[in-house]
Design a protein around this motif. Structure first.
Motif, PDB file in Angstrom:
ATOM      1  N   ARG A 338       0.833  -1.203   0.000  1.00 12.46           N
ATOM      2  CA  ARG A 338       0.000   0.000   0.000  1.00 12.46           C
ATOM      3  C   ARG A 338       0.868   1.254   0.000  1.00 12.46           C
ATOM      4  NH1 ARG A 338      -3.875   0.868   4.452  1.00 12.46           N
ATOM      5  NH2 ARG A 338      -4.890   2.180   2.888  1.00 12.46           N
ATOM      6  N   VAL A 339       0.393   2.288  -0.712  1.00 13.58           N
ATOM      7  CA  VAL A 339       0.993   3.614  -0.658  1.00 13.58           C
ATOM      8  C   VAL A 339      -0.145   4.619  -0.516  1.00 13.58           C
ATOM      9  CG1 VAL A 339       2.421   5.337  -1.798  1.00 13.58           C
ATOM     10  CG2 VAL A 339       2.916   2.914  -2.139  1.00 13.58           C
ATOM     11  N   VAL A 340      -0.108   5.421   0.550  1.00 11.94           N
ATOM     12  CA  VAL A 340      -1.172   6.382   0.828  1.00 11.94           C
ATOM     13  C   VAL A 340      -0.566   7.778   0.852  1.00 11.94           C
ATOM     14  CG1 VAL A 340      -2.936   7.115   2.472  1.00 11.94           C
ATOM     15  CG2 VAL A 340      -2.460   4.674   2.157  1.00 11.94           C
ATOM     16  N   TYR A 341      -1.108   8.676   0.013  1.00 12.29           N
ATOM     17  CA  TYR A 341      -0.647  10.069  -0.051  1.00 12.29           C
ATOM     18  C   TYR A 341      -1.812  10.980   0.307  1.00 12.29           C
ATOM     19  CZ  TYR A 341       0.747  14.560  -2.070  1.00 12.29           C
ATOM     20  OH  TYR A 341       1.023  15.889  -2.258  1.00 12.29           O
ATOM     21  N   LEU A 342      -1.628  11.791   1.344  1.00 10.79           N
ATOM     22  CA  LEU A 342      -2.659  12.702   1.845  1.00 10.79           C
ATOM     23  C   LEU A 342      -3.982  11.970   2.074  1.00 10.79           C
ATOM     24  CD1 LEU A 342      -1.995  15.897  -0.327  1.00 10.79           C
ATOM     25  CD2 LEU A 342      -1.208  15.404   1.991  1.00 10.79           C
ATOM     26  N   GLY A 343      -3.868  10.760   2.639  1.00 10.31           N
ATOM     27  CA  GLY A 343      -5.047   9.980   2.986  1.00 10.31           C
ATOM     28  C   GLY A 343      -5.675   9.208   1.854  1.00 10.31           C
ATOM     29  N   GLN A 344      -5.116   9.289   0.652  1.00 17.52           N
ATOM     30  CA  GLN A 344      -5.706   8.607  -0.504  1.00 17.52           C
ATOM     31  C   GLN A 344      -4.778   7.497  -0.988  1.00 17.52           C
ATOM     32  OE1 GLN A 344      -6.966  11.165  -3.673  1.00 17.52           O
ATOM     33  NE2 GLN A 344      -7.318   9.497  -5.117  1.00 17.52           N
ATOM     34  N   GLU A 345      -5.343   6.321  -1.203  1.00 15.02           N
ATOM     35  CA  GLU A 345      -4.573   5.194  -1.721  1.00 15.02           C
ATOM     36  C   GLU A 345      -4.176   5.468  -3.168  1.00 15.02           C
ATOM     37  OE1 GLU A 345      -2.434   2.210  -1.849  1.00 15.02           O
ATOM     38  OE2 GLU A 345      -3.821   1.836  -0.171  1.00 15.02           O
ATOM     39  N   ILE A 346      -2.856   5.425  -3.452  1.00 14.93           N
ATOM     40  CA  ILE A 346      -2.391   5.681  -4.815  1.00 14.93           C
ATOM     41  C   ILE A 346      -1.697   4.476  -5.433  1.00 14.93           C
ATOM     42  CG2 ILE A 346      -2.166   8.168  -4.436  1.00 14.93           C
ATOM     43  CD1 ILE A 346       0.878   7.749  -4.231  1.00 14.93           C
ATOM     44  N   ALA A 347      -1.506   3.414  -4.658  1.00 18.76           N
ATOM     45  CA  ALA A 347      -0.847   2.214  -5.197  1.00 18.76           C
ATOM     46  C   ALA A 347      -1.683   1.635  -6.331  1.00 18.76           C
ATOM     47  CB  ALA A 347      -0.655   1.171  -4.100  1.00 18.76           C
ATOM     48  N   GLY A 348      -1.026   1.359  -7.432  1.00 18.71           N
ATOM     49  CA  GLY A 348      -1.703   0.721  -8.551  1.00 18.71           C
ATOM     50  C   GLY A 348      -2.444   1.654  -9.477  1.00 18.71           C
ATOM     51  N   LEU A 349      -2.452   2.972  -9.192  1.00 17.67           N
ATOM     52  CA  LEU A 349      -3.138   3.903 -10.084  1.00 17.67           C
ATOM     53  C   LEU A 349      -2.428   3.958 -11.434  1.00 17.67           C
ATOM     54  CD1 LEU A 349      -3.968   6.983  -7.806  1.00 17.67           C
ATOM     55  CD2 LEU A 349      -5.449   5.065  -8.425  1.00 17.67           C
ATOM     56  N   ASP A 350      -3.221   4.075 -12.509  1.00 15.60           N
ATOM     57  CA  ASP A 350      -2.596   4.204 -13.816  1.00 15.60           C
ATOM     58  C   ASP A 350      -2.068   5.624 -14.006  1.00 15.60           C
ATOM     59  OD1 ASP A 350      -4.764   5.845 -14.500  1.00 15.60           O
ATOM     60  OD2 ASP A 350      -5.831   4.236 -15.534  1.00 15.60           O
ATOM     61  N   ARG A 351      -1.441   5.849 -15.162  1.00 21.08           N
ATOM     62  CA  ARG A 351      -0.769   7.118 -15.406  1.00 21.08           C
ATOM     63  C   ARG A 351      -1.725   8.304 -15.311  1.00 21.08           C
ATOM     64  NH1 ARG A 351       3.196   8.167 -20.614  1.00 21.08           N
ATOM     65  NH2 ARG A 351       3.870  10.283 -20.062  1.00 21.08           N
ATOM     66  N   ALA A 352      -2.892   8.163 -15.899  1.00 17.83           N
ATOM     67  CA  ALA A 352      -3.860   9.267 -15.891  1.00 17.83           C
ATOM     68  C   ALA A 352      -4.350   9.557 -14.479  1.00 17.83           C
ATOM     69  CB  ALA A 352      -5.039   8.938 -16.803  1.00 17.83           C
ATOM     70  N   ALA A 353      -4.620   8.492 -13.704  1.00 16.58           N
ATOM     71  CA  ALA A 353      -5.124   8.680 -12.341  1.00 16.58           C
ATOM     72  C   ALA A 353      -4.054   9.267 -11.419  1.00 16.58           C
ATOM     73  CB  ALA A 353      -5.629   7.354 -11.790  1.00 16.58           C
ATOM     74  N   MET A 354      -2.777   9.001 -11.721  1.00 14.83           N
ATOM     75  CA  MET A 354      -1.686   9.534 -10.898  1.00 14.83           C
ATOM     76  C   MET A 354      -1.369  10.990 -11.209  1.00 14.83           C
ATOM     77  SD  MET A 354      -0.204   7.998  -8.401  1.00 14.83           S
ATOM     78  CE  MET A 354       1.268   9.031  -8.345  1.00 14.83           C
ATOM     79  N   ARG A 355      -1.753  11.463 -12.393  1.00 13.41           N
ATOM     80  CA  ARG A 355      -1.343  12.800 -12.808  1.00 13.41           C
ATOM     81  C   ARG A 355      -1.698  13.899 -11.803  1.00 13.41           C
ATOM     82  NH1 ARG A 355      -2.027  14.940 -18.878  1.00 13.41           N
ATOM     83  NH2 ARG A 355      -0.249  13.517 -19.057  1.00 13.41           N
ATOM     84  N   PRO A 356      -2.892  13.908 -11.209  1.00 13.09           N
ATOM     85  CA  PRO A 356      -3.193  14.974 -10.232  1.00 13.09           C
ATOM     86  C   PRO A 356      -2.278  14.978  -9.013  1.00 13.09           C
ATOM     87  CG  PRO A 356      -5.210  13.864 -10.948  1.00 13.09           C
ATOM     88  CD  PRO A 356      -4.071  13.047 -11.452  1.00 13.09           C
ATOM     89  N   HIS A 357      -1.658  13.813  -8.734  1.00 15.42           N
ATOM     90  CA  HIS A 357      -0.797  13.716  -7.547  1.00 15.42           C
ATOM     91  C   HIS A 357       0.663  14.052  -7.854  1.00 15.42           C
ATOM     92  CE1 HIS A 357      -4.194  11.842  -5.580  1.00 15.42           C
ATOM     93  NE2 HIS A 357      -4.221  10.882  -6.489  1.00 15.42           N
TER      94      HIS A 357
END
Length: 535
Positions: A338-357
């Motif tokens: 698991r990877v959590v950034y500012l309370g939101q799980e970001i593990a496994g997000l694709d490129r588009a979903a990661m862009r806002p982070h």
């Protein structure tokens, strides 16, 4: 008197840039005798690397060299490539500062080691492979037979540097020019590599011209020293005299420059920005039809919690998994856990979903030249992220932000129209930091951000990172093999070995009373390199 192996006389190097002519080297003279080790030291941008690039005929297209460079009495400066290649790569070889840009990403390590053996040594493919395997073993790369089949991106920074050293030693050269050859290596491996070079030097009678900012290595390894500043030789002499009785204030400043200070720990209730739980990274492929199991676990179930304003130092030997951990936290490579950034799980997000982070999660890479486009100006490099993450900014606003970022990292904003090859390795690293901070992120993973910098510039960058952290409540994951820098920068330390954390805790506790034998060995290596070289 024995004739020198290399004589450089009144060498001048200048570059034509959009901002005018830059005089990088302004009349440098030096000699290297047979079997001698000569060190060239100085701050980033002093011209020390450009002296050697000119001597080897490797200047960028906009660079011009004049003066004289003689090998065994033969003039080699500005020779045509076909004539220079009779010497370059065979009689004179060079270890470059940035291994990732010197190794071809499309060829295996075996292919790249075999090339100079076949071209300059005339070996058959079978003999070249055997010699390549011997060379990898010589430079202490673990499991050398498996590493022969690997590609550069599958090796750690330190392992890539060792491959470069193996390539340079392949044909038993007469003169080895080593440009920051241990920059990416932890201290224990530094000592092994330097001992190896000393052994080969004694056996082959090889001369070594050593370009470095690490004065600890110079004191333990070199016979004579040239100190460069702003394209000129400021001082020269036997190593002992330079260190014990320097004549110039500049030399004394270099000798006195050490990271200072201590970062206080953050409050226990400071907000958590980034968490990793059970992080595991595996490379390679499982067994299949006519395919053996090539899987290798680089990170083995690591937990990490980073709070606002905190700096976590991650230390360990080359190949311990430090850089892989940093990339996994930023979702730059596939990982389990698991990877959590500012309370939101970001593990496994694709490129588009990661862009806002991405704006809030930035990384400064270990090899600045490999991460900077050679076809883009500094302004274009720094503002590229702004185009993606702040598209509403005008061109003028972006240029102003880029100029301010350059000023923040100690570079003149007038340099903004130059290209990466026109900067020293240390200057390129500061450009990479500017590219990250211009986005005003929350978390920055710094992967060996000061490894290419001399001590005086390290102090400037440390002060810069501390100031940015205080002003913007930044959090850092600071990956480094330089324990003196980690002690000055981090308030919490994780010690990694073979992909696992062997010890962690507040920085003062780790440095003053390390509990693991491995940590104690790192401490001994970091602060007593001279004994390691002679031990």
């Amino acid at each position: 008197m024995t004739d020198p192996v290399l004589e450089i006389d009144n060498l001048r190097v200048r570059f034509d840039t959009p901002d005018g002519t830059v005089d990088a080297v302004r009349g440098v003279s030096l000699t290297v005798a047979p079997g001698e080790t000569v060190a060239v030291v100085g701050e980033s941008g002093s011209g020390k690397s450009q002296v050697m690039m000119a001597a080897m005929g490797l200047l960028a297209a906009n660079g011009k060299a004049s003066g004289s460079v003689r090998y065994r009495g033969e003039e080699i400066l500005n020779l045509p490539p076909d004539r220079l290649n009779r010497i370059r790569g065979r009689k004179i070889t060079m270890i470059f500062q940035e291994p990732m840009t010197s190794l071809d990403p499309l060829y295996t390590i075996e292919d790249q080691l075999a090339e100079p053996l076949r071209v300059h040594g005339g070996l058959s493919p079978r003999a070249a492979r055997a010699r390549a395997l011997e060379l990898l073993d010589l430079v202490q790369i673990p499991d050398p037979a498996r590493r022969l089949r690997a590609y550069p991106h599958e090796l750690s920074g330190g392992q890539r540097q060792r491959v470069m050293i193996a390539m340079a030693l392949a044909n038993d050269p007469d003169l080895l020019i080593a440009d920051e050859p241990t920059t990416a290596l932890d201290v224990t491996i530094q000592a092994e590599i330097l001992r190896l070079l000393a052994e080969l030097q004694a056996r082959l009678g090889m001369s070594i011209l050593f370009i470095t900012h690490d004065l600890g290595i110079v004191r333990a390894f070199a016979d004579r020293v040239y100190v460069m500043r702003a394209g000129l030789v400021e001082e020269q002499g036997p190593t002992r005299r330079i260190f014990e009785a320097p004549e110039k204030p500049y030399t004394r400043m270099l000798l006195d420059a050490e990271p200072e200070g201590e970062k206080p720990p953050v409050a226990a209730d400071a907000p958590v920005l980034l968490q990793g739980a059970g992080l595991r990274v595996t490379f390679g492929k499982p067994p299949g039809f006519l395919r053996r199991d090539t899987r290798f676990t680089a990170v083995k179930g690591i937990d990490l919690t980073l709070r606002q304003g905190q700096t976590i130092g991650v230390v360990g030997e080359s190949g311990s998994g430090k850089s892989t951990l940093g990339r996994a936290l930023l979702q730059l490579l596939p990982a389990e856990g698991r990877v959590v950034y500012l309370g939101q799980e970001i593990a496994g997000l694709d490129r588009a979903a990661m862009r806002p982070h991405r704006k809030g999660l930035q990384m400064v890479f270990q090899d600045p030249y490999g991460s900077l486009s050679p076809r883009m100006t500094v302004t274009e490099i720094i503002t590229e992220g702004l185009l993606v993450h702040e598209p509403g900014l005008s061109r003028r606003d972006r240029a102003e932000r880029a100029a301010q970022a350059l000023t923040d990292v100690g570079l003149d904003a007038s340099m903004r129209n130059r290209f990466p090859h026109e900067f020293s390795g240390g200057q390129r690293q500061r450009i990479a930091i500017a590219r990250a901070v211009v986005l005003r992120p929350r978390v920055i993973v710094l992967d060996e951000p000061t490894s290419a910098l001399d001590r005086s510039v390290q102090k400037q960058v440390i002060d810069l990172l501390r100031r940015l952290q205080a002003e913007h409540a930044l959090s850092y994951i600071f990956i480094s093999h330089d324990l003196a820098v980690v002690r000055a920068m981090a308030d919490y330390v994780m010690v990694m070995k073979d992909g696992a954390v062997v010890e962690q805790g507040p920085t003062r506790a780790i440095f003053e009373a390390p509990g693991a034998e491995y940590t104690r060995a790192l401490m001994r290596a970091a602060f007593d390199l001279g004994d390691l070289l002679t031990g």
